[in-house]
Design an enzyme around this catalytic site. Sequence first.
Site, PDB file in Angstrom:
ATOM      1  N   HIS A 229      45.042  33.063  34.680  1.00 31.83           N
ATOM      2  CA  HIS A 229      43.612  33.390  34.733  1.00 31.83           C
ATOM      3  C   HIS A 229      43.260  34.412  33.657  1.00 31.83           C
ATOM      4  CE1 HIS A 229      43.580  32.379  39.343  1.00 31.83           C
ATOM      5  NE2 HIS A 229      43.882  31.332  38.577  1.00 31.83           N
TER       6      HIS A 229
ATOM      7  N   TYR B  71      40.625  34.154  30.046  1.00 27.98           N
ATOM      8  CA  TYR B  71      39.500  34.963  29.571  1.00 27.98           C
ATOM      9  C   TYR B  71      39.659  35.276  28.082  1.00 27.98           C
ATOM     10  CZ  TYR B  71      39.336  35.528  34.634  1.00 27.98           C
ATOM     11  OH  TYR B  71      39.321  35.281  35.979  1.00 27.98           O
TER      12      TYR B  71
ATOM     13  N   GLU C  42      41.855  30.983  43.565  1.00 31.71           N
ATOM     14  CA  GLU C  42      41.571  32.185  44.347  1.00 31.71           C
ATOM     15  C   GLU C  42      41.392  31.848  45.825  1.00 31.71           C
ATOM     16  OE1 GLU C  42      42.210  34.770  43.013  1.00 31.71           O
ATOM     17  OE2 GLU C  42      41.616  34.765  40.912  1.00 31.71           O
TER      18      GLU C  42
END
Length: 345
Positions: free
Chosen positions: A121, A125, A219
């Site tokens: 994750h 970004y 998540e």
Amino acid sequence: MQDLNVRNIYDTTAPNASTGIINGESSNVLNWDDVRFSWAYPLYKHMLANFWTPFEINMASDQKQFDQLSDDEKEAFKKIIGLLAFLDSVQTDYSLRASQYLTDSSLVALMTVLSFQEVVHNQSYSYVLSSLVPKEEQDEVFEYWKTDEVLLERNEFIAKGYQAFAENPTPQTFLESIVYDVILEGLNFYSGFSFFYNLARQQKMVSTSTMINYINRDEQLHIRLFANIFQELLRENPSLDTAENRQFVTDAFHEAALLEIKWGHHILGDRIEGISMEELDQYIKFMANKRAGQLGGEPPFPGYRSNPMKWIKAYEDVNAAKSDFFEQKSRQYAKVTDANGFDEL
């Protein structure tokens, strides 16, 4: 207060299936056909089935669209990415620390997969930003969390909870840290996620929003894992199953939601087309109630029982998008309306 013992690397005198979720005995050898928790292996398979990497997502269309966003959309885009990078960085470290104290080898395996996914994750970004802005601007984004006062206040609420556990690992601080974990993964991401889903329903930055959806699915499984660990802790350690700890859950989510609402107004305000601050406030309170309930706490905001932002493209069933994930990496979002949206996340 009782100590929290670090798991032994191996123990020839202990069974493979642990005798306790913490402070128990275990050989530390993992045999999936000999584990204590019936939910562990199905959850492991679900986490593996979600496997993805950022490189699979073509950012070409987003590269063309980014400069066409409004100045407010660009600012929100970058600052929310900076926020998510902070959260997943802290989460990677916390999950590794927490796993040291889990006796059960199957739960350690799940936490290892979780930690790996948090790294993916975080890399996503960087991948998004490197596709859209120069290196200097990317570096600035990763510094926002140090200087933005509203963001810093919100992040410190979580970080201090984690730090209290790291400095004084006991069953009580471990239990409290799980509450902060579910706040991070189940509440702190969601105003940011709503921003990206709002762009997607306008056919903007669809590739980034696709990546956010993959993260969102991961998540949800992480929340399920920690909620299960929380409930097992209470079951195996009745001294932790107190009215005070149940109230701690409610109070923590109440404070976290107010900080999240403050952040939402700060970063989005009424400047983003398609996102109403009134609906965002209601959405955050709804999510706080939902997550507190998963940990057995009373709702911190009575009356907020449904998602007011029905257009949000997210999934309660984390397998809902699997065929889409494997069959077309560059998924195109259709316009989502109240009629075909989702009431629940």
